[in-house]
Each structure stands twice: as structure tokens, then as C-alpha cells.
Design a protein around this motif. Structure first.
Motif, PDB file in Angstrom:
ATOM      1  N   LEU A   1       0.833  -1.207   0.000  1.00 14.37           N
ATOM      2  CA  LEU A   1       0.000   0.000   0.000  1.00 14.37           C
ATOM      3  C   LEU A   1       0.867   1.256   0.000  1.00 14.37           C
ATOM      4  O   LEU A   1       0.630   2.188  -0.772  1.00 14.37           O
ATOM      5  N   TYR A   2       1.869   1.271   0.859  1.00 13.06           N
ATOM      6  CA  TYR A   2       2.739   2.442   0.947  1.00 13.06           C
ATOM      7  C   TYR A   2       3.454   2.699  -0.369  1.00 13.06           C
ATOM      8  O   TYR A   2       3.437   3.824  -0.885  1.00 13.06           O
ATOM      9  N   VAL A   3       4.090   1.675  -0.913  1.00 13.16           N
ATOM     10  CA  VAL A   3       4.879   1.871  -2.132  1.00 13.16           C
ATOM     11  C   VAL A   3       3.988   2.330  -3.277  1.00 13.16           C
ATOM     12  O   VAL A   3       4.328   3.280  -3.993  1.00 13.16           O
ATOM     13  N   LEU A   4       2.845   1.698  -3.449  1.00 13.60           N
ATOM     14  CA  LEU A   4       1.989   2.042  -4.591  1.00 13.60           C
ATOM     15  C   LEU A   4       1.274   3.376  -4.428  1.00 13.60           C
ATOM     16  O   LEU A   4       1.109   4.114  -5.395  1.00 13.60           O
TER      17      LEU A   4
ATOM     18  N   LEU B   1      -5.501   3.468  -8.506  1.00 14.41           N
ATOM     19  CA  LEU B   1      -4.155   3.720  -9.033  1.00 14.41           C
ATOM     20  C   LEU B   1      -4.217   4.006 -10.527  1.00 14.41           C
ATOM     21  O   LEU B   1      -5.106   3.510 -11.220  1.00 14.41           O
ATOM     22  N   PRO B   2      -3.275   4.792 -11.043  1.00 12.00           N
ATOM     23  CA  PRO B   2      -3.261   5.065 -12.485  1.00 12.00           C
ATOM     24  C   PRO B   2      -3.019   3.779 -13.279  1.00 12.00           C
ATOM     25  O   PRO B   2      -2.247   2.923 -12.860  1.00 12.00           O
ATOM     26  N   GLU B   3      -3.697   3.667 -14.391  1.00  6.29           N
ATOM     27  CA  GLU B   3      -3.574   2.468 -15.232  1.00  6.29           C
ATOM     28  C   GLU B   3      -2.160   2.345 -15.799  1.00  6.29           C
ATOM     29  O   GLU B   3      -1.548   3.330 -16.179  1.00  6.29           O
ATOM     30  N   ASN B   4      -1.661   1.125 -15.806  1.00  9.03           N
ATOM     31  CA  ASN B   4      -0.396   0.797 -16.445  1.00  9.03           C
ATOM     32  C   ASN B   4      -0.431  -0.681 -16.781  1.00  9.03           C
ATOM     33  O   ASN B   4      -1.335  -1.403 -16.359  1.00  9.03           O
ATOM     34  N   ASP B   5       0.530  -1.140 -17.545  1.00 10.52           N
ATOM     35  CA  ASP B   5       0.506  -2.531 -18.010  1.00 10.52           C
ATOM     36  C   ASP B   5       0.512  -3.539 -16.871  1.00 10.52           C
ATOM     37  O   ASP B   5      -0.212  -4.536 -16.909  1.00 10.52           O
ATOM     38  N   SER B   6       1.308  -3.300 -15.856  1.00 13.03           N
ATOM     39  CA  SER B   6       1.380  -4.248 -14.736  1.00 13.03           C
ATOM     40  C   SER B   6       0.068  -4.318 -13.976  1.00 13.03           C
ATOM     41  O   SER B   6      -0.381  -5.395 -13.585  1.00 13.03           O
TER      42      SER B   6
END
Length: 92
Positions: free
Chosen positions: A37-40, A75-80
Motif C-alpha cells: 500500500l505504501y509503495v503504490l 491507481l493510475p492504469e499501467n501494463d502491470s
């Protein structure tokens, strides 16, 4: 035991080593969730290693899908992120 990836959150090898440590010695699942949670949410929402770690927590340690989805919500969309969502939804 401090996680090896807390100091260098983009080091994929540190996350992999951390997963080995978890498998060998156990883990406080809530601490792992809090770290993710913190990192993301506070550090880097594009950290691919964290998405890999969330998949590990889900598939190896049975972190519930709704808990994982709650972590990645907003969270913002990205491939991962997209790949993780697809994998989680396909499993159920």
C-alpha cells in the motif's frame, strides 16, 4: 525481520529474495500488505515489482482477491496493473 525491498523498492531481485524469505520463514501478511500500500500509493504507483509481489501474496499466501483489488483501487492504469487485474479476475 525487515524486508529487503523496503530500502530499494524498485529492485526486482530484492523483492524476489523477499519472497524466498517469506516462503522459508513465514510472514506477517498485514505488514506485507501495508508495505505494498505504501509503495503504490505514497511512493510509486508504477512499480512493477510491487504488482508482482501482490500476485505472489495472492497466489502463494491466499491474500483474498477483494483485498488485492482494494489495494490497487484508484491507481493510475499501467501494463502491470492491467495484467494483475486480468489474472485475478480470470482465476475466480
Amino acid at each position: 525481520m525487515a524486508t529487503p525491498y523496503a530500502r530499494i523498492p524498485k529492485n526486482y531481485h530484492a523483492w524476489q529474495y523477499g519472497q524466498w524469505v517469506i516462503q522459508e520463514y513465514g510472514v506477517n501478511l498485514e505488514e506485507e500488505v501495508e508495505l505494498c500500500l505504501y509503495v503504490l500509493h505514497k511512493d510509486d504507483p508504477f512499480n512493477n515489482s510491487v504488482y508482482n509481489h501482490l500476485a505472489f501474496l495472492h497466489y502463494r499466501l491466499s491474500l483474498p482477491v477483494d483485498r488485492v483489488m482494494g489495494i490497487i483501487d484508484g491507481l493510475p492504469e499501467n501494463d502491470s496493473l492491467t495484467t494483475l487485474k486480468q489474472a485475478l479476475l480470470a482465476k475466480d
